[in-house]
Each structure stands twice: as C-alpha cells, then as structure tokens.
Design an enzyme around this catalytic site. Structure first.
Site, mmCIF file in Angstrom:
data_model
loop_
_atom_site.group_PDB
_atom_site.id
_atom_site.type_symbol
_atom_site.label_atom_id
_atom_site.label_comp_id
_atom_site.label_asym_id
_atom_site.label_seq_id
_atom_site.Cartn_x
_atom_site.Cartn_y
_atom_site.Cartn_z
ATOM 1 C CG ASP A 1 -2.421 0.428 0.970
ATOM 2 O OD1 ASP A 1 -2.451 1.501 0.161
ATOM 3 O OD2 ASP A 1 -3.136 0.220 1.962
ATOM 4 C CD GLU B 1 -0.058 5.851 -4.024
ATOM 5 O OE1 GLU B 1 0.241 5.922 -3.034
ATOM 6 O OE2 GLU B 1 -0.609 4.967 -4.230
ATOM 7 C CG ASP C 1 -7.944 4.075 -0.356
ATOM 8 O OD1 ASP C 1 -8.118 2.969 -0.594
ATOM 9 O OD2 ASP C 1 -7.789 4.665 -0.217
#
Length: 834
Positions: free
Chosen positions: A412, A415, A498
C-alpha cells in the site's frame, strides 16, 4: 523565441525545432539504424527488432538515457534492414516496417511493409524542448509531525534545504493521429474515458491514478516512453502531444503488431515477461479495513469453512503494528500474540495469508536506515538504492513477517505520497490541472522530478528480487496501488485505489481498468463494493450508502461490483465503513446473498480455464481482461464501448452499472427493467453463457440482467474447461472436469497445469495438452500431454458438453447425456452426435 502558427499558445514556453532547407540533417549509418546530427542536435533512429524502432533525441549535448529501469538490456539482433537517402528524406526498411525521416524538420513517419501509414509525428513541429533546472529538496525528519489522514499517518517534515543539482529538458513530442483511430492505455485513471482521443490525461502516481507511459492504437501499433518524470497526454484541435516534465533526452519506442496482443508481446520483449501467479490467487480473496486481531482472522476463515463458502486468501490490512510507528514491519503483541501460529492456522484451513506492507521507515527502522542514508525523507525509505532495498527486506520484512509464513504482499501507499488526500483539497477535487500541480509538487520534492513516477517500480523490484533470493518455493505476489512500465515483471497486481461507492464512479472504473490492462500489464483489480461506502470528511470519502450492508441499495451495488470483478484477474472484496463477508449481505434464499455465492462458485468452476489463460500471459504474451478493440480493432463500433470487456479467448462480459432493484436508502423495488443493451462485435457468432442461445455478431441486442448474473457471451468455436465446485483451489486435484464446446466454428484451447506455487515452471516443470474442435465433423481431439510435474494428475475424466439452448449453461454441471472420456495423457478423439 520562435512561434509556429499551428501550435497552440500552450506551447509558447518551448523552443520548437523547425529549420529551413539549408539546415538539413547530417546522417550516419550505424548498426541497426542511423544517427542524425545538425548543429548541437542529435537524433538516433534504430531498429530494436524488425517490428520495433527506438527514437532518441537531444537538442544539444550527448544522448544520455533517462535513468529508468523500464527496459531490460536488449540482446543484439542481426537485423536485416535497408537504408536509402535523398535530399528530402532518409528511409529505413525492415521486413515489417518502413521508417521515413524528413531531412528538413526531422519528423518521422512509420509505415507497414505494404506502405500503409501507421503513425506520423507532426510534420512542422515534431518535438520541442526547454532547458530547466533540477532541484533537490532535503528533508529534516528530526523536525517533523504526523498528520492523521485517510491514507494513514503522514509524516510532514521540515525542509532543510533546496539546491540546484543540474539541468534537464522539459519536452514535448508531437504526433498526428489518423481519422477514426482510437487510442488506449496510459494506466488506470478515474475520468471514465475509454478511447483517449480528444482527451487530456495528467500522468502521475496517486491513490486513484496508476500511470504507465504506453499507448495502444487500433491502427496496429503502440508507443512506449522511457521516461521517469511526470507527463501529460494532450489531444485536441490545437495539437496532439506527450509532454515530459524532465528528461535527459526524448526517448520512445514505436512497436508494431499489427494485432494488439502482438504489440503487447513487443512491449514485454522490451520491459520483461510476466511470471506465473500462484493458482490460489485465482480463487476468492476476502479483505476489509480491517481485521483487528489474530482471533478475528481465525474466526473469519473458520466461518468460511463451516458455511462451505469457497475461500483462498484472507487479507490483513494496516495497523497490525505499534500505533505510533506507521508501517512498522512487526506485529503488535497485544493483538497478534503469535503471528506464526495465526498464519499456520490459516494454512491448516487451506487458505493463504496476504499482509499490508508500507514503504515507510519508522521507529527503529527509520533510525537504522537513516543512519546509512537509506531514507529519502518524510519517513519513506530509498527504494532506488539496491542496498536500501536489501536492508528493508533482510532486516525487517523477512525476519519479522515473511518468516512467519506470509504468502502475499499488499504494498500500500507505493506512490509513495499524495498531495491532495485531505479535506484541504476539497476545492480542487474537480480540477484535474490543480490536482496535477499540487500532487506533482510533492512527488518532485520527495523523489526528484526525473524519477517522480518510478518509486513503485523500484519498490516492487526490491520485494520481488529479495523474496526470490530467500526462497523459490513461493511465487511473489504483490498487490500494489502504484505502478509503472516494466513493473509487470516483478509479480505485481495493481488495484485502482480508494474508490467511493457511487454508481457513477463504478461505471468509470471499468474503462479505467481496461485502459490499464491495454498497456501490456495484465494484472489489475478493484475493491469490490468500493472502498468508501458512506459520506465522510473529505472529497474522496463520498459514498452514497450511509447504512452500509443494511441498505438494500448497497447490497445491489456490491453484487454488481462483484459480478464485474469476476471477470478480472484477481477476484477480491475490500473496503471500509462496513464488512464485506458474504454473510453480511443476508442468508441463503436472499437474492443478494445467493447472487454472491453464485459468483464465488463460478470463479472456482472456471479455475482450469483461468489458470490456463494465466499461462498464456506468461508463455505467449496474451492478455486476460482487455478492451473489445484488442480483438475487434477493425470494428469501429467497439472503439468507445466502456462497459463491455473480453476475458481470455472466449468470454465477453457486460457489467451492469445502474441500479435496477433498489435506490440508495430505499426498501422499495424500483420496477425498472432488468436488462441492458449489449453490442455483439462482428466477425463471429456469440452464445449466451446463461441460456445457450446463439446470436449473429455486428448487432445490438437487449440482454437480460437479473441480479444473479450480468450478460455474458461466448464466441463460437470456444472450448472452456470447467472444474468442480470446491472450497479452495487445491481441494479436488483429481476431480472430473467439464469441457464445454461452443459450436459454430472450429476452435482450440491449451490446458496448462503445474505445481501451483513455486518457480519450477521456469525450468519446464509443467504439463500442457490441447483441446481441438472440428465443427463440421463435430469432433473433439485431446492431444498427447506434453511435460510433467510432481503430483500431476495422470488420469482425469473429461465430460464433454456441446452447448445448446438450455444445455451446458451458467454454473450448472454437465447434463446427463454428456459424453465422457478418461484422459490419461495419450491422444483421444471423440465424435459428439447429440
């Protein structure tokens, strides 16, 4: 500064490369291509193979690559090609392509071997550049504070210094697309575009954006940009270009097919093959935000087994670590007193354990990695440094997590930073340019502008290479939120971030994923049911269903999500605001619960087909889920269809993206029609998967869409192997299979089998056999088996069903009048008379 009349005012910041006849290029022939020089400019045009051309350009100085790891080193090929030159153009010819370079402006035209133009750069202004300064931002993490966000605890550090460390080029590469040409790719973005013509795409990494610098064209070619910086794709009446925010050189590859899977093969020859995922990954994965302790993990898996609902993966989301150390790679002892025992218990119930993993270095990890210079700042480790990647794995991930038996990673926050994931950005939520500027500012500062799109690529490399150094007994599985070109070689699956639970957003997710998978990166999925279900405090937390699973409208929404997810490589449920286990949606006999179980059962029945299609990705460079244009690029009616998809060589699925039964927060049935329009591409006939009825291609039909299934069609000539109903993917290895034949055309399908979860297949330890259907003779031939592997099923009953009206449909098993053969690995032929 020069101005060109046809170039938009948006381009005025650049210096267009436009010259008069007297300033023609000087051309030098080299191995595989040519080098062109004029003044300070240099451009190389080179065949990588007969179907791929690499273009490198710099306005002054030496050609220097952009420092990415997108492409693998290429083995030199002895390419046969021809070169000619006149006053007006230089021409390079291979067996597949003709490449013409204009001697005045340097623009390039690509043609197929028969002379058909495939693509041309802008003839007056093919490329333009502007010199920029490269700045480095240095953070002082000792002077930091933590902000609580919906994306976890975010470290905000004081900037210690800014300094200029060099220069680069901001560049634009201009193209001239053709009329009725459709473009796809560039990754997963949430704007809802399918055909990218006439759009602008801001290409950066973000919670809701996964960028890949690849374009695919219905004209039979693709483009790969070997660039690490953020980018912009722009196509309108004022110009068509790719903007690269910082490069040492313009560097791109032209890849010819002509079919899109042929282009995918060229892309993977440049950037790396896709490995086999484990067989269990093609089962059902249950996740939520989050299971709070060891006992809950055990109870959920136990309930799946007790209620005989199939399950292969249970997922532990974030916050299993010490509360003050976000992403710390160690289980907190109060909630997880025996991590190894917990995972062993999951394994004993024949399930697998996926664990959330973050690129942070907090607590002792930050101190220890920071002391070696392995922290970029803001608590993010330096994934670009191979020694930092080794330390991340060897000191923390392996001893504290992997050694306990973790089967798969959920990387997760890869980025690894967003600038607008907060309520302070509500005012720019619908302003793509403002969001681009805000997010890229943060990415450029932390990572450096030249590599601001590439953190996940390097982070994934570290996980993949170091796990493989530890063991070859488990295939690397990395479900991650960010991506880049080349990442497909590192065992990754990307999900779309999300998302929020609205029908409008759900409809946009479908073309988002199809454009991602069109790039040649095959593994993508969603949070089935969306991540945010209710309305929260910020622009991204705006779901429509305040009552969660108690809302009949959300139950319908969830089922339609799951029915779409059925036809994705990873079949997975996840989200916050409410739990997603099947029993949260009712009980046996309730329409939504029954529809969920129907989808999970179908997933397991399709396991032989799905795993064989996965093998075709690895061994034949195919694509599992993809846009209709991949197989029907010459049918212009498919070019902008956003809500239909192809799955393997046989299926076309048509998701439902509007409510038909309940509106949000309503207990009253809507009375709407339970159907949707479907376009059946021309060039083949189609058979309804649920009724067996046959249709001609090239027409629109109104298709039934009851809650228990979406419209699904199968091409005539398809052969689909289906397995038994089972509780997990390896429960019944010797079970009978059903072989469904969809008559109306000849067909062929290769079955692939192996051990399921190690890397022995790389050494040839697997088995295949081919099913071949002769439609005129109504004859099925099962070939000799090739290869073997430990534990191989040597003999299997194959129940042959020729699909017809009401026969061999949906999840149901073979009818009583089927033909059976006992396949023992030797060739068998059977005539189907019924």
């Amino acid at each position: 500064m020069k101005k060109i009349a046809i170039i938009s005012i948006l381009l005025a910041m650049f210096t267009p490369v436009v010259f008069s006849q007297k300033n023609n290029w000087c051309v030098t022939k080299q191995d595989g291509g040519i080098q062109m020089n004029r003044g300070n400019e240099t451009m190389n045009v080179k065949f990588v193979n007969p179907s791929v051309v690499r273009i490198q350009y710099v306005p002054e100085g030496e050609l220097t690559d952009n420092g990415t790891i997108i492409c693998l080193p290429q083995k030199p090929e002895n390419i046969k090609w021809k070169f000619s030159k006149s006053k007006t153009k230089a021409v390079m010819r291979s067996s597949q392509l003709t490449v013409e370079i204009d001697m005045e402006t340097g623009y390039i035209r690509y043609k197929s071997s028969d002379g058909t133009t495939l693509l041309a750069e802008n003839s007056l202004c093919p490329r333009e550049t502007e010199r920029i300064a490269i700045e480095q931002t240095v953070y002082d993490d000792s002077k930091s504070h933590v902000e609580k966000t919906a994306n976890g605890d975010l470290m905000v550090s004081e900037v210690a210094s800014h300094r200029t460390v060099g220069t680069a080029w901001k560049a634009r590469q201009h193209f001239q697309w053709q009329d009725k040409e459709a473009l796809y790719g560039l990754g997963s973005h949430q704007e809802g575009y399918m055909n990218l013509r006439g759009t602008m795409q801001y290409l950066y990494q973000h919670n809701l954006k996964a960028t890949i610098p690849v374009l695919m064209s219905t004209k039979g070619y693709g483009l790969l940009f070997d660039v690490g910086s953020t980018m912009i794709f722009h196509d309108d009446k004022e110009g068509s270009y790719i903007q690269m925010d910082a490069v040492n050189e313009i560097d791109y590859y032209f890849m010819y097919g002509p079919e899109m899977d042929d282009v995918v093969a060229q892309y993977r020859s440049l950037t790396g093959k896709v490995g086999m995922m484990p067989r269990w990954l093609f089962g059902y994965a249950q996740s939520k935000e989050r299971y709070p302790d060891q006992a809950t993990i055990d109870s959920v898996v136990t309930r799946f087994r007790n209620e005989k609902i199939p399950l292969d993966v249970i997922v532990q989301d974030w916050n299993y670590w010490k509360p003050q150390w976000w992403g710390h790679k160690k289980f907190r002892s109060d909630a997880y007193p025996d991590p190894k025992g917990m995972i062993d218990a999951v394994h004993k119930k024949n399930a697998h354990f996926m664990l959330s993993l973050w690129p942070t270095a907090n607590g002792n990890e930050g101190e220890e990695m920071g002391a070696k210079g392995y922290v970029l700042g803001r608590g993010i480790y330096d994934a670009y440094n191979p020694e930092a990647r080794k330390m991340y794995w060897n000191n923390y991930v392996n001893p504290n997590l992997f050694s306990h038996g973790v089967d798969a990673w959920w990387c997760d926050g890869s980025e690894p930073i967003d600038g607008d994931w907060n309520s302070g950005s509500d005012n720019i939520a619908n302003n793509p340019q403002a969001r681009y500027e805000k997010n890229t500012k943060e990415l450029h500062a932390l990572l450096g502008i030249m590599r601001s799109n590439t953190f996940s690529l390097n982070h994934s490399r570290g996980i993949y290479e170091n796990q493989r150094r530890t063991t070859l007994g488990k295939r690397v599985v990395n479900l991650t939120r960010s991506t880049y070109a080349g990442q497909q070689r590192y065992g990754t699956v990307v999900w779309n971030g999300d998302t929020k639970a609205t029908w409008q957003d759900f409809a946009k997710q479908i073309p988002s994923g199809l454009n991602y998978m069109a790039t040649g990166s095959p593994y993508w999925t969603i949070d089935a049911g969306a991540f945010f279900v209710k309305k929260g405090y910020a622009w991204f937390w705006q779901g429509e269903f305040q009552k969660g699973t108690k809302d009949m409208g959300y139950r319908e929404f969830y089922v339609r999500n799951l029915q779409f997810c059925q036809w994705l490589p990873l079949f997975r449920s996840h989200g916050t605001d409410c739990a997603r286990e099947p029993w949260q949606f009712g009980k046996q006999g309730d329409i939504f619960y029954d529809a969920i179980i129907e989808q999970i059962n179908l997933r397991y029945r399709l396991l032989p087909y799905n795993y064989s299609v996965a093998a075709s990705i690895t061994f034949n460079n195919r694509s599992m889920t993809r846009p209709l244009a991949f197989d029907f690029r010459n049918d212009i009616r498919v070019h902008d269809i956003k809500d239909q998809l192809l799955f393997g060589p046989s299926f076309m699925a048509c998701p439902v993206t509007v409510p038909m039964y309940y509106e949000a927060d309503s207990k009253e049935l809507t009375g709407k029609e339970k159907s949707r329009q479907v376009y059946l591409p021309k060039g083949t006939e189609w058979i309804d998967f649920y009724t067996g009825k046959k249709y001609e291609g090239g027409q629109n039909i109104i298709a039934p869409a009851p809650i228990d299934h979406i419209p699904v069609y199968v091409r005539t000539g398809s052969i689909v192997p289906m397995g038994p109903l089972q509780q997990y993917s390896s429960e019944k290895p010797d079970a009978q299979w059903e072989i469904r034949i969809y008559p109306g055309a000849d067909g062929e399908f290769t079955v692939y089998e192996d051990e399921g979860d190690n890397y022995n297949y790389e050494q040839g330890t697997y088995a295949t056999y081919t099913l071949k259907w002769n439609d005129r003779a109504r004859q099925l031939t099962v070939s000799n088996r090739k290869g073997s592997y430990p534990g191989m099923t040597k003999s299997r009953i194959l129940n042959i069903v020729v699909v017809g009206d009401g026969k061999g449909v949906g999840v149901s098993h073979a009818p009583d009048n089927h033909v059976s053969i006992d396949y023992d690995g030797t060739e068998k032929t059977v005539i189907i008379n019924n």
